[in-house]
Design a protein around this motif. Structure first.
Motif, PDB file in Angstrom:
ATOM      1  N   TRP A 183       3.306  12.929   4.208  1.00  0.00           N
ATOM      2  CA  TRP A 183       2.137  13.534   4.845  1.00  0.00           C
ATOM      3  C   TRP A 183       0.857  13.049   4.189  1.00  0.00           C
ATOM      4  N   GLN A 184       0.855  12.999   2.855  1.00  0.00           N
ATOM      5  CA  GLN A 184      -0.348  12.544   2.160  1.00  0.00           C
ATOM      6  C   GLN A 184      -0.624  11.074   2.447  1.00  0.00           C
ATOM      7  N   ALA A 208       1.014   3.943  -2.972  1.00  0.00           N
ATOM      8  CA  ALA A 208       0.731   5.363  -2.778  1.00  0.00           C
ATOM      9  C   ALA A 208       1.888   6.215  -3.302  1.00  0.00           C
ATOM     10  N   GLN A 209       3.113   5.738  -3.086  1.00  0.00           N
ATOM     11  CA  GLN A 209       4.257   6.509  -3.590  1.00  0.00           C
ATOM     12  C   GLN A 209       4.261   6.558  -5.108  1.00  0.00           C
ATOM     13  N   GLY A 225       2.440   9.242  -6.410  1.00  0.00           N
ATOM     14  CA  GLY A 225       3.003  10.564  -6.156  1.00  0.00           C
ATOM     15  C   GLY A 225       2.750  11.093  -4.766  1.00  0.00           C
ATOM     16  N   ALA A 226       2.345  10.230  -3.818  1.00  0.00           N
ATOM     17  CA  ALA A 226       2.000  10.723  -2.483  1.00  0.00           C
ATOM     18  C   ALA A 226       3.255  11.068  -1.683  1.00  0.00           C
ATOM     19  N   PRO A 230      -7.016   6.845   7.756  1.00  0.00           N
ATOM     20  CA  PRO A 230      -8.370   6.279   7.608  1.00  0.00           C
ATOM     21  C   PRO A 230      -8.422   4.785   7.873  1.00  0.00           C
ATOM     22  N   GLN A 231      -7.324   4.094   7.638  1.00  0.00           N
ATOM     23  CA  GLN A 231      -7.341   2.656   7.912  1.00  0.00           C
ATOM     24  C   GLN A 231      -7.021   2.355   9.360  1.00  0.00           C
ATOM     25  N   LEU A 252      -2.253  10.952   5.760  1.00  0.00           N
ATOM     26  CA  LEU A 252      -3.605  11.513   5.758  1.00  0.00           C
ATOM     27  C   LEU A 252      -4.596  10.657   4.987  1.00  0.00           C
ATOM     28  N   ARG A 253      -4.178  10.128   3.843  1.00  0.00           N
ATOM     29  CA  ARG A 253      -5.144   9.473   2.973  1.00  0.00           C
ATOM     30  C   ARG A 253      -5.089   7.946   3.025  1.00  0.00           C
ATOM     31  N   VAL A 254      -3.966   7.380   3.471  1.00  0.00           N
ATOM     32  CA  VAL A 254      -3.847   5.919   3.453  1.00  0.00           C
ATOM     33  C   VAL A 254      -3.811   5.351   4.870  1.00  0.00           C
ATOM     34  N   GLN A 263       0.824  -1.211   0.000  1.00  0.00           N
ATOM     35  CA  GLN A 263       0.000   0.000   0.000  1.00  0.00           C
ATOM     36  C   GLN A 263       0.854   1.254   0.000  1.00  0.00           C
TER      37      GLN A 263
END
Lengths: 278, 273
Positions: B179-180, B171-172, B175-176, B188-189, B183-185, B167
């Motif tokens: 910080w992203q 995400a990388q 382009g994450a 929330p999980q 926040l996004r991966v 995961q």
């Protein structure tokens, strides 16, 4: 231009040589299939292309520049499992790539920019045959649909190189044949160089422009792991497949492993006897 | 048929669930009846009538001395401490847990420290808290935080570490930034898993709360129990214990429902591993 050039790459784990002396040049827009027995380091090689691992010796360059030290948006990836995010809907998984690019601080888009991103994502989902499943969560999708989603998610970031790690290995034969067709279509339509690891030779030859076999030249217990795998075969697939020029589908002479049994035109077991019975 | 293959029908299952409760009540009634027959003013196992009187006195009448409804005041005071402490612990757990679980530098720097701190018995620190923070609300909230937060930090860090490494790579490649990804991966999980461990920490949180209230307090459910203990007022203590149990049980159920409602993806994702 975007050629991937691998020069004399070695990789060791805990004193065991995994890969030795890998030299390879991958032309832009090629579809390279890496095959080999399990444990031969083909996945390790893919992880190096992904910057998840670094070679102990040798260099890898893309478009003349050394490979970045960490994974980035220039190289997309689809794994066999865990490629998509379970907490996002199908649409959310694809929109994510656009949101991450456009909103560095919040990683989220709102209002009209969000609607624009969603429209683009819907287009991508339609291209992989997932239209109508936008609001589902990945756990509600079948394995084949999850991999379609993974492809859409990877492609929305517009990578130059797409790395596939046994992406279709866990799928049923029928589903796999369908997704092969999709994979071919995507490769023809988009400016992609694809490197795919697979253990399925027929998949390698039915998708790739080039099939590369990794193998250990010596694999004796007494070697103490000092001999790694290297490239032992390098086939150009014939007739040549050229990206962007899909051949009109012609009848295959030999059925593939996953194809239905060809009809011989009779229900007899022994077609040789047909016609010329004495 | 083997015992492992026999399943009760839904109605039977509900009846079976009731049986232990009924048995406990019946056992109490028998014991209480025997003792009260010998000594009608026995205080150890009071009759249900005296419970009703005590509940009426504590929960529905104004206390003649303070002019308050005592149960209400006690519950407010206790829940304020509990919720304040749990909120602080959750924030600490999330922040430290995520950075320890995700960022190798923080794991190297803080991982073993948190592991050691979580082994300090919180009650042994209570005198220090009273000395440094006084006898007010702060020291009680701090005790609960100290008791609960390290467990949450470690659990969140483990859960974050359990996320498939694919995961983060994925995400990388989208382009994450770090910080992203948080926040996004990761966040929330982590939240639904945090609810799981928070549910397990409700018991310890109440334990620390009541311990702190028993030792130095002027209000609160634990304070009341230990106050009326001086008069052997079992008719007050037992309803209070039942009330605390009910509150803890409701908190547990609420969190379970919250997890299902707020994270509809979680159950299926957990099942498919």
């Amino acid at each position: 231009m975007n050629a991937i050039i691998v020069k004399d790459v070695w990789k060791e784990y805990d004193g065991r040589v995994i890969l030795e002396g890998i030299n390879l040049e991958i032309a832009p827009r090629a579809f390279v299939a890496l095959v080999g027995p399990s444990g031969c380091g083909k996945t390790t090689f893919l992880r190096m292309l992904l910057s998840e691992e670094r070679p102990d010796r040798g260099t890898i360059t893309i478009a003349g520049a050394p490979l970045p030290r960490e994974p980035g948006a220039d190289r997309g990836v689809v794994f066999q499992r865990y490629s998509v995010f379970p907490h996002l809907t199908v649409l959310g998984n694809v929109v994510l790539g656009l949101e991450l690019k456009a909103a560095p601080l919040l990683g989220r888009l709102f209002g009209s920019s969000r609607r624009a991103a969603e429209d683009e994502a819907r287009g991508m989902l339609a291209a992989v045959g997932l239209a109508g499943s936008e609001e589902k969560y990945p756990a509600q999708l079948s394995g084949g649909m999850q991999q379609r989603l993974a492809l859409a998610q990877a492609l929305i970031a517009k990578p130059k190189v797409l790395l596939l790690d046994e992406p279709f290995g866990a799928l049923d034969p029928g589903i796999r044949a369908e997704i092969h067709v999709l994979m071919q279509k995507l490769w023809h339509e988009r400016p992609l160089t694809v490197v795919m690891v697979t253990h399925d030779l027929s998949e390698a030859f039915s998708l790739g422009t080039r099939v590369i076999a990794f193998e250990r030249r010596r694999n004796e217990p007494s070697d103490g792991g000092r001999y790694g795998a290297t490239i032992t075969r390098d086939f150009e697939v014939w007739p040549k497949r050229i990206a962007g020029e899909p051949r009109p589908s012609k009848k295959k002479t030999m059925p593939g492993r996953d194809d239905p049994v060809p009809s011989t035109g009779s229900l007899r077991d022994d077609p040789a006897l047909q016609g010329d019975t004495p | 048929m083997r015992l492992i293959n026999r399943r009760p029908a839904p109605g039977v299952a509900r009846l079976l669930a009731l049986i232990p409760f009924v048995l406990v009540v019946v056992a109490y009634l028998i014991g209480s009846g025997i003792r009260l027959a010998e000594n009608p003013s026995d205080k150890l196992l009071p009759s249900f009538a005296s419970f009703a009187a005590a509940i009426n006195r504590m929960a529905f009448q104004l206390d003649p001395r303070t002019g308050d409804i005592l149960l209400l005041v006690d519950t407010e005071a206790s829940l304020y401490r509990l919720f304040a402490a749990l909120a602080i612990a959750v924030i600490i757990g999330l922040v430290l847990g995520i950075v320890i679980g995700l960022l190798p530098y923080f794991r190297a720097g803080l991982g073993s420290f948190v592991a050691v701190v979580s082994m300090v018995p919180p009650l042994a620190l209570l005198p220090i808290l009273f000395i440094t923070m006084g006898l007010g609300e702060a020291s009680k909230i701090a005790l609960i935080v100290i008791g609960v937060a390290p467990c949450l930090v470690r659990d969140v860090a483990l859960r974050v570490g359990d996320l498939p490494p694919q995961q983060s790579i994925k995400a990388q490649t989208l382009g994450a930034s770090t910080w992203q990804i948080i926040l996004r991966v990761v966040l929330p999980q982590t939240l639904p898993r945090l609810i799981d461990s928070l549910r397990l920490q409700i018991g310890p949180a109440w334990l620390f709360l009541i311990a702190a209230e028993a030792i130095a307090s002027e209000s609160g459910l634990g304070y009341r129990i230990f106050l009326v203990r001086r008069y052997l007022a079992m008719d007050v203590i037992l309803p209070y214990v039942a009330w605390i149990t009910l509150l803890a049980f409701l908190m547990d159920r609420t969190l379970a429902v919250l997890q299902r409602r707020a994270f509809p993806w979680f159950e299926a994702a957990r099942a498919s591993g």
